[in-house]
Design a protein around this motif. Structure first.
Motif, PDB file in Angstrom:
ATOM      1  N   LYS A 167      -5.559   0.534   7.290  1.00 33.28           N
ATOM      2  CA  LYS A 167      -5.433  -0.383   6.166  1.00 33.28           C
ATOM      3  C   LYS A 167      -4.905  -1.746   6.597  1.00 33.28           C
ATOM      4  O   LYS A 167      -5.181  -2.758   5.958  1.00 33.28           O
ATOM      5  N   LEU A 224       0.751   9.789   3.710  1.00 29.06           N
ATOM      6  CA  LEU A 224       0.659   8.468   4.336  1.00 29.06           C
ATOM      7  C   LEU A 224       0.907   8.606   5.832  1.00 29.06           C
ATOM      8  O   LEU A 224       2.049   8.600   6.290  1.00 29.06           O
ATOM      9  N   LYS A 247      10.211   8.579   0.162  1.00 29.76           N
ATOM     10  CA  LYS A 247       9.788   9.797  -0.536  1.00 29.76           C
ATOM     11  C   LYS A 247      10.998  10.638  -0.942  1.00 29.76           C
ATOM     12  O   LYS A 247      11.076  11.154  -2.060  1.00 29.76           O
ATOM     13  N   TYR A 297       0.838  -1.204   0.000  1.00 26.40           N
ATOM     14  CA  TYR A 297       0.000   0.000   0.000  1.00 26.40           C
ATOM     15  C   TYR A 297       0.875   1.258   0.000  1.00 26.40           C
ATOM     16  O   TYR A 297       0.614   2.213  -0.741  1.00 26.40           O
ATOM     17  N   ILE A 298       1.918   1.245   0.834  1.00 31.09           N
ATOM     18  CA  ILE A 298       2.832   2.394   0.873  1.00 31.09           C
ATOM     19  C   ILE A 298       3.438   2.640  -0.509  1.00 31.09           C
ATOM     20  O   ILE A 298       3.456   3.768  -1.014  1.00 31.09           O
ATOM     21  N   HIS A 299       3.930   1.584  -1.137  1.00 33.47           N
ATOM     22  CA  HIS A 299       4.638   1.733  -2.416  1.00 33.47           C
ATOM     23  C   HIS A 299       3.714   2.222  -3.528  1.00 33.47           C
ATOM     24  O   HIS A 299       4.143   2.986  -4.392  1.00 33.47           O
ATOM     25  N   SER A 300       2.470   1.788  -3.501  1.00 34.30           N
ATOM     26  CA  SER A 300       1.544   2.187  -4.559  1.00 34.30           C
ATOM     27  C   SER A 300       0.885   3.545  -4.295  1.00 34.30           C
ATOM     28  O   SER A 300       0.214   4.085  -5.164  1.00 34.30           O
ATOM     29  N   HIS A 301       1.098   4.093  -3.085  1.00 41.61           N
ATOM     30  CA  HIS A 301       0.520   5.400  -2.750  1.00 41.61           C
ATOM     31  C   HIS A 301       1.592   6.360  -2.217  1.00 41.61           C
ATOM     32  O   HIS A 301       1.294   7.290  -1.484  1.00 41.61           O
ATOM     33  N   ASP A 360       3.119   8.697  -3.497  1.00 43.28           N
ATOM     34  CA  ASP A 360       2.973  10.088  -3.913  1.00 43.28           C
ATOM     35  C   ASP A 360       1.825  10.785  -3.191  1.00 43.28           C
ATOM     36  O   ASP A 360       1.498  11.937  -3.496  1.00 43.28           O
ATOM     37  N   GLN A 361       1.233  10.098  -2.211  1.00 51.15           N
ATOM     38  CA  GLN A 361       0.127  10.662  -1.446  1.00 51.15           C
ATOM     39  C   GLN A 361       0.509  10.768   0.028  1.00 51.15           C
ATOM     40  O   GLN A 361       1.453  10.114   0.480  1.00 51.15           O
TER      41      GLN A 361
END
Length: 308
Positions: free
Chosen positions: A44, A36, A72, A27-31, A33-34
Motif C-alpha cells: 500500500k 495487517l 489493536k 490505512y492502518i487506522h481505517s483497517h 479491525d482487519q
C-alpha cells in the motif's frame, strides 16, 4: 515515556516522506479491525518491506508490527471496559487466533490479564493513533511531526511546592511565559534545590474554578508521601485527586510547548472520543530536565472524560 518522533535525527525527514507515512498510518487506522501484515502495508505504501520498516521506525520510533499490535490491544482494552462481550470474542475480533494468544499479548502490554483489566474498570496505558501535529492558527509555526497521545488514570498524590497565579493560554491577557518561570524561581528559593533537579518535578494548574477574568493557580513542586505532607506547612501542600488524563509527550524548547497544546486542544481533542474537563492539568518533568535544551522531554497531562 518514549517520544514518538526522533527529533534527535541528524537530518530531518522530507515532507513527502512524512506524508507517505501518514498515508500508511491512515490505512492502518481505517483497517485496524482487519489483518495487517508488513507485506500488505508495504504494498500500500509503494515501499519495499525493508524500506517501509526502516522509514516507519525512523519516523515513529516503533516497528510496524509493534505499533499495530499496541493499537489493536488498546482498542481491545477499550472494548473490555465499554462492552460485555466475551473475552474470546474480543480476542478473535482483534485478529488473534485464540484467547490464549490474546491474553499472553495483553499481559505483556498492560501487565495484567484482560479479565483483571475489565474488573479494575480504569483506562490505563491506552495508546491512541499517531497524529501529525499541524498549526491551527496561521500566525503560529509548529514543526510537523507525529505524536501519539495515551490515556492514563493517575492515582491521587500530594505535591509540596510553591503556589502562584498565572493568566493561561486562552486568557484575554496571557502572562504565563513570564509568570511560570517566576514561580519556579520562588520554588528554588524556598527549597534550596537547584536545576537540573535530581527528582521528578511537577507543574500543576488548577482549573477547577477557571474564569477568563481571573488568574489561574499554578504550583511548582514535587510529589511527597501522605505522611510527609502531614508534617510540612499545609499552605505549601496541594492534593491532586485521582483522575483520567490524556498524556501529551513533548520534546523541544519548553517555551514552545504552548503550540503543541494548541494543536492538541484545537485539533486532536475535538476529533477524539474524549472531552476536556476542569480539574488539575499536570506538567511532569523528568529527573535532570533541562529547560534550555531543544531536546528536553516532558509530558503534559490533561484531565479528560469520555464524550457523551
Amino acid at each position: 515515556m518514549k517520544e514518538t518522533h526522533n527529533s534527535g535525527a541528524s537530518t530531518p525527514p522530507s515532507t513527502n516522506q512524512l506524508t507517505r507515512i501518514e498515508r500508511v498510518l491512515e490505512y492502518i487506522h481505517s483497517h485496524i479491525d482487519q489483518p495487517l501484515s508488513v507485506e500488505l502495508l508495504a504494498e500500500k505504501s509503494c515501499w519495499s518491506r525493508w524500506q517501509l520498516q526502516r522509514v516507519f521506525l525512523h519516523e515513529t520510533q516503533q516497528t510496524v508490527a509493534h505499533y499495530v499490535r499496541e493499537l489493536k490491544l488498546s482498542l481491545a482494552a477499550e472494548q473490555l471496559l465499554s462492552s460485555s462481550e466475551r473475552i474470546v470474542d474480543i480476542a478473535l475480533n482483534s485478529g488473534f487466533n485464540s484467547e490464549v494468544s490474546f491474553t499472553r499479548a495483553f499481559k505483556q502490554f498492560f501487565s495484567c490479564s484482560p479479565s483483571h483489566y475489565r474488573k479494575r474498570g480504569q483506562r490505563i496505558g491506552l495508546k491512541t493513533p499517531l497524529k501529525a501535529t499541524l498549526p491551527i492558527y496561521q500566525a503560529h509555526e509548529i514543526k510537523k511531526r507525529l505524536l501519539q497521545i495515551r490515556v492514563e488514570r493517575k492515582e491521587g498524590f500530594y505535591l509540596y511546592g510553591t503556589k502562584g497565579e498565572i493568566n493561561g493560554l486562552f486568557s484575554h491577557d496571557p502572562n504565563y511565559t513570564q509568570a511560570v518561570p517566576q514561580i519556579w524561581q520562588q520554588f528554588i528559593d524556598q527549597t534550596g534545590l537547584r536545576p537540573p533537579f535530581d527528582i521528578a518535578t511537577y507543574g500543576v494548574i488548577d482549573t477547577r474554578d477557571i474564569n477568563e477574568a481571573n488568574p489561574v493557580p499554578y504550583w511548582a513542586g514535587y510529589s511527597v508521601s501522605k505522611n510527609e505532607a502531614q508534617r510540612l506547612p499545609q499552605e505549601q501542600i496541594l492534593f491532586v485527586p485521582e483522575q483520567e488524563y490524556a498524556v501529551i509527550p513533548y520534546t523541544g524548547p519548553i517555551n514552545e510547548l504552548d503550540k503543541t497544546l494548541e494543536w492538541f486542544l484545537g485539533a486532536w481533542l475535538p476529533e477524539s472520543k474524549y472531552r476536556g474537563i476542569e480539574g488539575f492539568e499536570i506538567e511532569i518533568y523528568t529527573v535532570a530536565f533541562d529547560y534550555t535544551s531543544a531536546e528536553a522531554q516532558m509530558e503534559y497531562w490533561l484531565p479528560i472524560e469520555l464524550a457523551r
